[in-house]
Design a protein around this motif. Structure first.
Motif, PDB file in Angstrom:
ATOM      1  N   MET A   1       0.842  -1.191   0.000  1.00  0.00           N
ATOM      2  CA  MET A   1       0.000   0.000   0.000  1.00  0.00           C
ATOM      3  C   MET A   1       0.889   1.257   0.000  1.00  0.00           C
ATOM      4  SD  MET A   1      -2.615   1.229   2.963  1.00  0.00           S
ATOM      5  CE  MET A   1      -2.520   2.927   3.432  1.00  0.00           C
ATOM      6  N   ASN A   2       0.555   2.201  -0.845  1.00  0.00           N
ATOM      7  CA  ASN A   2       1.258   3.481  -0.866  1.00  0.00           C
ATOM      8  C   ASN A   2       0.891   4.226   0.412  1.00  0.00           C
ATOM      9  OD1 ASN A   2       2.063   6.180  -1.335  1.00  0.00           O
ATOM     10  ND2 ASN A   2       1.846   5.916  -3.542  1.00  0.00           N
ATOM     11  N   LYS A   3       1.867   4.653   1.153  1.00  0.00           N
ATOM     12  CA  LYS A   3       1.633   5.286   2.458  1.00  0.00           C
ATOM     13  C   LYS A   3       1.469   6.798   2.367  1.00  0.00           C
ATOM     14  CE  LYS A   3       6.464   6.038   3.462  1.00  0.00           C
ATOM     15  NZ  LYS A   3       7.426   6.213   4.494  1.00  0.00           N
ATOM     16  N   LEU A   4       1.545   7.380   1.167  1.00  0.00           N
ATOM     17  CA  LEU A   4       1.433   8.825   0.980  1.00  0.00           C
ATOM     18  C   LEU A   4      -0.006   9.163   0.599  1.00  0.00           C
ATOM     19  CD1 LEU A   4       4.786   9.377  -0.933  1.00  0.00           C
ATOM     20  CD2 LEU A   4       4.363   9.367   1.535  1.00  0.00           C
ATOM     21  N   ILE A   5      -0.740   9.711   1.543  1.00  0.00           N
ATOM     22  CA  ILE A   5      -2.195   9.880   1.411  1.00  0.00           C
ATOM     23  C   ILE A   5      -2.535  11.352   1.274  1.00  0.00           C
ATOM     24  CG2 ILE A   5      -4.406   9.446   2.532  1.00  0.00           C
ATOM     25  CD1 ILE A   5      -2.532   7.216   4.091  1.00  0.00           C
ATOM     26  N   LEU A   6      -3.292  11.639   0.241  1.00  0.00           N
ATOM     27  CA  LEU A   6      -3.599  13.008  -0.109  1.00  0.00           C
ATOM     28  C   LEU A   6      -5.008  13.385   0.310  1.00  0.00           C
ATOM     29  CD1 LEU A   6      -2.167  15.317  -1.575  1.00  0.00           C
ATOM     30  CD2 LEU A   6      -3.068  14.425  -3.693  1.00  0.00           C
ATOM     31  N   ILE A   7      -5.115  14.568   0.928  1.00  0.00           N
ATOM     32  CA  ILE A   7      -6.413  15.166   1.245  1.00  0.00           C
ATOM     33  C   ILE A   7      -6.464  16.479   0.488  1.00  0.00           C
ATOM     34  CG2 ILE A   7      -7.911  16.074   3.049  1.00  0.00           C
ATOM     35  CD1 ILE A   7      -6.434  14.140   4.995  1.00  0.00           C
ATOM     36  N   SER A   8      -7.401  16.595  -0.418  1.00  0.00           N
ATOM     37  CA  SER A   8      -7.520  17.779  -1.259  1.00  0.00           C
ATOM     38  C   SER A   8      -8.968  18.252  -1.220  1.00  0.00           C
ATOM     39  CB  SER A   8      -7.063  17.443  -2.692  1.00  0.00           C
ATOM     40  OG  SER A   8      -7.059  18.613  -3.480  1.00  0.00           O
ATOM     41  N   GLY A   9      -9.348  19.043  -2.205  1.00  0.00           N
ATOM     42  CA  GLY A   9     -10.736  19.472  -2.297  1.00  0.00           C
ATOM     43  C   GLY A   9     -10.902  20.959  -2.164  1.00  0.00           C
ATOM     44  N   CYS A  10     -12.027  21.340  -1.624  1.00  0.00           N
ATOM     45  CA  CYS A  10     -12.425  22.740  -1.576  1.00  0.00           C
ATOM     46  C   CYS A  10     -11.592  23.536  -0.576  1.00  0.00           C
ATOM     47  CB  CYS A  10     -13.901  22.848  -1.216  1.00  0.00           C
ATOM     48  SG  CYS A  10     -14.571  24.504  -1.441  1.00  0.00           S
ATOM     49  N   ARG A 108       3.626   9.541  -7.313  1.00  0.00           N
ATOM     50  CA  ARG A 108       2.291   8.979  -7.135  1.00  0.00           C
ATOM     51  C   ARG A 108       1.945   8.844  -5.653  1.00  0.00           C
ATOM     52  NH1 ARG A 108      -1.109   9.250 -11.046  1.00  0.00           N
ATOM     53  NH2 ARG A 108      -2.222   7.492 -10.147  1.00  0.00           N
ATOM     54  N   TYR A 109       0.800   9.402  -5.300  1.00  0.00           N
ATOM     55  CA  TYR A 109       0.241   9.233  -3.960  1.00  0.00           C
ATOM     56  C   TYR A 109      -0.569   7.936  -3.940  1.00  0.00           C
ATOM     57  CZ  TYR A 109       1.265  14.244  -3.627  1.00  0.00           C
ATOM     58  OH  TYR A 109       1.891  15.466  -3.633  1.00  0.00           O
ATOM     59  N   ALA A 110      -1.121   7.599  -2.777  1.00  0.00           N
ATOM     60  CA  ALA A 110      -2.024   6.460  -2.684  1.00  0.00           C
ATOM     61  C   ALA A 110      -3.187   6.671  -3.649  1.00  0.00           C
ATOM     62  CB  ALA A 110      -2.535   6.318  -1.251  1.00  0.00           C
ATOM     63  N   GLU A 111      -3.712   5.584  -4.172  1.00  0.00           N
ATOM     64  CA  GLU A 111      -4.757   5.656  -5.204  1.00  0.00           C
ATOM     65  C   GLU A 111      -6.003   6.404  -4.731  1.00  0.00           C
ATOM     66  OE1 GLU A 111      -7.804   2.719  -7.555  1.00  0.00           O
ATOM     67  OE2 GLU A 111      -5.915   1.865  -6.852  1.00  0.00           O
ATOM     68  N   ALA A 112      -6.379   6.217  -3.470  1.00  0.00           N
ATOM     69  CA  ALA A 112      -7.560   6.902  -2.936  1.00  0.00           C
ATOM     70  C   ALA A 112      -7.170   8.291  -2.444  1.00  0.00           C
ATOM     71  CB  ALA A 112      -8.174   6.107  -1.791  1.00  0.00           C
ATOM     72  N   VAL A 113      -7.818   9.304  -2.999  1.00  0.00           N
ATOM     73  CA  VAL A 113      -7.605  10.693  -2.598  1.00  0.00           C
ATOM     74  C   VAL A 113      -8.893  11.172  -1.932  1.00  0.00           C
ATOM     75  CG1 VAL A 113      -7.246  13.041  -3.437  1.00  0.00           C
ATOM     76  CG2 VAL A 113      -5.951  11.157  -4.426  1.00  0.00           C
ATOM     77  N   PHE A 114      -8.757  11.762  -0.773  1.00  0.00           N
ATOM     78  CA  PHE A 114      -9.912  12.263  -0.041  1.00  0.00           C
ATOM     79  C   PHE A 114     -10.163  13.718  -0.421  1.00  0.00           C
ATOM     80  CE2 PHE A 114      -8.234   8.727   2.307  1.00  0.00           C
ATOM     81  CZ  PHE A 114      -9.379   8.011   2.630  1.00  0.00           C
ATOM     82  N   LEU A 115     -11.398  14.015  -0.817  1.00  0.00           N
ATOM     83  CA  LEU A 115     -11.763  15.372  -1.204  1.00  0.00           C
ATOM     84  C   LEU A 115     -12.716  15.980  -0.182  1.00  0.00           C
ATOM     85  CD1 LEU A 115     -12.448  15.106  -5.062  1.00  0.00           C
ATOM     86  CD2 LEU A 115     -10.362  15.846  -3.890  1.00  0.00           C
ATOM     87  N   ALA A 116     -12.334  17.143   0.327  1.00  0.00           N
ATOM     88  CA  ALA A 116     -13.211  17.906   1.211  1.00  0.00           C
ATOM     89  C   ALA A 116     -14.165  18.704   0.322  1.00  0.00           C
ATOM     90  CB  ALA A 116     -12.399  18.837   2.097  1.00  0.00           C
ATOM     91  N   PRO A 117     -15.467  18.465   0.424  1.00  0.00           N
ATOM     92  CA  PRO A 117     -16.410  19.165  -0.439  1.00  0.00           C
ATOM     93  C   PRO A 117     -16.629  20.607   0.023  1.00  0.00           C
ATOM     94  CG  PRO A 117     -17.619  17.810   1.111  1.00  0.00           C
ATOM     95  CD  PRO A 117     -16.142  17.543   1.340  1.00  0.00           C
ATOM     96  N   PRO A 118     -17.220  21.420  -0.840  1.00  0.00           N
ATOM     97  CA  PRO A 118     -17.582  22.781  -0.414  1.00  0.00           C
ATOM     98  C   PRO A 118     -18.475  22.701   0.830  1.00  0.00           C
ATOM     99  CG  PRO A 118     -17.872  22.541  -2.775  1.00  0.00           C
ATOM    100  CD  PRO A 118     -17.582  21.169  -2.227  1.00  0.00           C
ATOM    101  N   TRP A 119     -18.190  23.570   1.786  1.00  0.00           N
ATOM    102  CA  TRP A 119     -18.933  23.562   3.050  1.00  0.00           C
ATOM    103  C   TRP A 119     -19.107  25.019   3.472  1.00  0.00           C
ATOM    104  CZ3 TRP A 119     -17.232  19.857   7.563  1.00  0.00           C
ATOM    105  CH2 TRP A 119     -18.260  19.767   8.507  1.00  0.00           C
ATOM    106  N   PRO A 120     -20.120  25.688   2.915  1.00  0.00           N
ATOM    107  CA  PRO A 120     -20.308  27.124   3.169  1.00  0.00           C
ATOM    108  C   PRO A 120     -20.374  27.498   4.648  1.00  0.00           C
ATOM    109  CG  PRO A 120     -21.785  26.377   1.435  1.00  0.00           C
ATOM    110  CD  PRO A 120     -21.130  25.149   2.007  1.00  0.00           C
ATOM    111  N   GLU A 121     -20.890  26.610   5.476  1.00  0.00           N
ATOM    112  CA  GLU A 121     -21.056  26.922   6.898  1.00  0.00           C
ATOM    113  C   GLU A 121     -19.723  27.097   7.632  1.00  0.00           C
ATOM    114  OE1 GLU A 121     -24.646  25.060   5.273  1.00  0.00           O
ATOM    115  OE2 GLU A 121     -22.574  24.393   5.296  1.00  0.00           O
TER     116      GLU A 121
END
Length: 176
Positions: A1-10, A108-121
């Motif tokens: 498993m690739n240990k480099l995990i990306l959190i991206s998104g809004c 290359r990061y881990a295949e699963a990338v977590f995206l933070a969605p828009p959250w106006p609040e």
């Protein structure tokens, strides 16, 4: 498993807070390159700021994201990134019509990338984030397309308390 995990998104979607919580649980984290570029440019009176010279900003962000990636390879266990190489490449592609895509293949990061969605609040501006929510949502939409185009599988983070978001990530990765 690739240990480099990306959190991206809004932008303003709670990524930095999420990384702080992961760090508090003992995980390695890498702070957002773009925010660090802004802070460094503001401290020295530089021009490579998103509201002054977006291309210079993105190129510095890309270089820093590559440095971060290389440094993280030496760390034991999972490493969580607040944004990364694809964010900068996607921005350069949109801005200039071209980007050094070889970087996306080499780092290359881990295949699963977590995206933070828009959250106006929870969205807020500050000295490093001067753009409005509309621009942040447009950025999110661009990234939601870009990551799969670069061969990543996106996982949308729930709009939930920070601890629940951390548990979601760790459970998805079978780390907790």
């Amino acid at each position: 498993m690739n240990k480099l995990i990306l959190i991206s998104g809004c932008s303003g979607g709670g990524k930095s807070t999420l990384l702080e919580a992961l760090k508090a649980r003992g995980y390695h984290v890498v702070e957002e390159p773009g925010r660090r570029v802004v802070e460094a440019e503001q401290a020295r009176g530089g021009e490579a700021l998103p509201w002054r010279d977006m291309e210079a900003f993105l190129r510095r962000t890309l270089a820093l994201a590559i440095e971060d990636f290389e440094a993280a390879r030496a760390l034991a266990g999972p490493v969580f990134f607040d944004r990364g190489i694809i964010d900068a490449l996607s921005g350069l592609q949109q801005l200039t019509g071209r980007a050094p895509e070889d970087a996306a293949r080499r780092y290359r990061y881990a295949e699963a990338v977590f995206l933070a969605p828009p959250w106006p609040e929870i969205y807020e501006t500050d000295s490093a984030r001067k753009h409005g929510l509309d621009e942040a949502v447009a950025e999110y939409d661009r990234l939601a397309v870009a990551y799969p185009e670069f061969g990543y599988r996106t996982q949308i983070l729930p709009k939930a308390p920070v601890a629940d978001r951390v548990d979601h990530i760790l459970s998805t990765l079978q780390l907790g």
